[in-house]
Design an enzyme around this catalytic site. Structure first.
Site, mmCIF file in Angstrom:
data_model
loop_
_atom_site.group_PDB
_atom_site.id
_atom_site.type_symbol
_atom_site.label_atom_id
_atom_site.label_comp_id
_atom_site.label_asym_id
_atom_site.label_seq_id
_atom_site.Cartn_x
_atom_site.Cartn_y
_atom_site.Cartn_z
ATOM 1 N N LYS A 97 0.943 -1.283 0.036
ATOM 2 C CA LYS A 97 -0.097 -0.083 -0.107
ATOM 3 C C LYS A 97 0.935 1.275 0.225
ATOM 4 C CE LYS A 97 -2.381 -0.592 3.855
ATOM 5 N NZ LYS A 97 -1.772 -1.754 4.400
ATOM 6 N N ARG B 19 -9.569 1.629 8.509
ATOM 7 C CA ARG B 19 -8.959 0.515 9.113
ATOM 8 C C ARG B 19 -9.790 -0.419 9.768
ATOM 9 N NH1 ARG B 19 -3.029 0.920 9.012
ATOM 10 N NH2 ARG B 19 -1.962 -0.729 9.382
ATOM 11 N N ARG C 288 11.522 -6.070 5.019
ATOM 12 C CA ARG C 288 11.546 -4.649 5.037
ATOM 13 C C ARG C 288 12.315 -3.917 6.056
ATOM 14 N NH1 ARG C 288 5.378 -1.915 5.281
ATOM 15 N NH2 ARG C 288 5.226 -2.805 7.602
ATOM 16 N N ARG D 231 11.447 -2.015 11.420
ATOM 17 C CA ARG D 231 10.412 -1.547 12.249
ATOM 18 C C ARG D 231 10.190 -2.411 13.472
ATOM 19 N NH1 ARG D 231 5.305 0.236 8.617
ATOM 20 N NH2 ARG D 231 4.360 -0.581 10.583
ATOM 21 N N ARG E 105 -0.602 -8.485 13.950
ATOM 22 C CA ARG E 105 -0.941 -7.421 12.868
ATOM 23 C C ARG E 105 -2.002 -7.956 11.878
ATOM 24 N NH1 ARG E 105 4.036 -4.916 10.585
ATOM 25 N NH2 ARG E 105 2.801 -3.557 9.640
HETATM 26 P P1 AMP Z 1 1.118 1.023 9.258
HETATM 27 O O1 AMP Z 1 2.457 1.511 8.928
HETATM 28 O O2 AMP Z 1 -0.005 1.360 8.374
HETATM 29 O O3 AMP Z 1 1.284 -0.661 9.145
HETATM 30 O O4 AMP Z 1 0.538 1.157 10.823
HETATM 31 C C1 AMP Z 1 1.344 1.072 11.844
HETATM 32 C C2 AMP Z 1 0.373 0.831 13.148
HETATM 33 O O5 AMP Z 1 -0.177 2.205 13.381
HETATM 34 C C3 AMP Z 1 -0.666 -0.206 13.076
HETATM 35 O O6 AMP Z 1 -0.209 -1.417 13.257
HETATM 36 C C4 AMP Z 1 -1.773 0.374 14.174
HETATM 37 O O7 AMP Z 1 -1.145 0.328 15.378
HETATM 38 C C5 AMP Z 1 -1.396 2.034 14.036
HETATM 39 N N1 AMP Z 1 -2.394 2.479 12.911
HETATM 40 C C6 AMP Z 1 -2.200 3.110 11.459
HETATM 41 N N2 AMP Z 1 -3.350 3.501 11.045
HETATM 42 C C7 AMP Z 1 -4.316 2.988 11.886
HETATM 43 C C8 AMP Z 1 -5.547 3.295 11.667
HETATM 44 N N3 AMP Z 1 -6.444 3.627 10.746
HETATM 45 N N4 AMP Z 1 -6.506 2.967 12.686
HETATM 46 C C9 AMP Z 1 -5.784 2.451 13.881
HETATM 47 N N5 AMP Z 1 -4.522 2.350 14.200
HETATM 48 C C10 AMP Z 1 -3.672 2.643 13.279
#
Ligand code: AMP
Length: 215
Positions: free
Chosen positions: A16, A89, A128, A161, A172
């Site tokens: 994404k 999400r 990653r 990360r 996740r």
């Molecule tokens: P990502 O980089 O998109 O994988 O996001 C990393 C982490 O940020 C996720 O595992 C959640 O803990 C938090 N996060 C990001 N976007 C959201 C969202 N829309 N709703 C809730 N938590 C989020």
């Protein structure tokens, strides 16, 4: 010009972020990555960062009301079209986002599901690496930096990360299946879902996305 929104859906590590960045650059849209916004807040130690950190470290989602409030603020910052990467999400986030789009007269062009099998996701997430300084993202298998684990842009040593460690990856993916996958049906019902095969080269996948969205 009309203001539009494109949503990217799909599992963590599905591409994404990579695709959203490329598309934003190509069309002059704003790339909104809630993960990036939260990681930045954690780095800076803001109130939002303090609150988000405990959820993120466990691979859990930050509460809906926090995320909805955050997006509402972010959309007010300028009037560019947007590419949403990581929001909505959950179903409550999707409903709140619809309402926000209506109120702000932004048209939802579509939700793009980048479809990637689980084995491939785990392989990608484990490989990653990110630059802690400039935020560039690499994959040690598919798109490695020129020099071993050093950022091409700024020469900083790359890191993994915290939430890309194996235990958290598993959580996740579970959270994705439980909370985020229902959005596929939600956007399909509205006639807004576009599914693209997420296996292939970065350019191939961008081409598929541009085609389904008619950009
Ligand atoms: P990502 O980089 O998109 O994988 O996001 C990393 C982490 O940020 C996720 O595992 C959640 O803990 C938090 N996060 C990001 N976007 C959201 C969202 N829309 N709703 C809730 N938590 C989020």
């Amino acid at each position: 010009m009309e203001r539009i929104a494109v949503i990217f859906l799909g599992p963590p590590g599905g591409g994404k972020g990579t695709q959203a960045k490329l598309l934003a650059k190509k069309y002059g849209y704003r790339h909104i990555s809630t993960g990036d916004i939260l990681r930045e807040a954690v780095r800076k130690g803001t109130e939002l960062g303090k609150l988000a950190k405990s959820y993120m470290d466990k691979g859990e989602l930050v509460p809906d009301d926090v995320m909805i409030g955050l997006i509402e603020e972010v959309l007010k910052e300028d009037d560019r079209s947007v590419i949403m990467d990581g929001f909505p999400r959950t179903l409550p986030q999707a409903e709140a986002f619809d309402d926000l789009l209506n109120r702000t007269k932004i048209e939802l062009l579509g939700a793009v599901l980048i479809d990637v099998p689980d084995e491939e996701i785990i392989r990608r997430l484990s490989a990653r690496r990110v630059c802690p300084k400039c935020g560039a993202v690499y994959n040690m298998i598919y798109s490695p930096p020129k020099n071993d684990e050093i950022c091409d842009n700024c020469g900083t040593k790359l890191i993994q990360r915290d939430d890309d460690k194996p235990e958290t990856i598993k959580r996740r993916l579970e959270v994705y299946r439980r909370d985020t996958e229902p959005l596929v049906g939600y956007y399909r019902k509205k006639g807004k879902l576009f599914t693209v095969n997420g296996v292939g080269s970065i350019e191939e996948i961008t081409g598929r996305i541009v085609e389904v969205l008619g950009l």
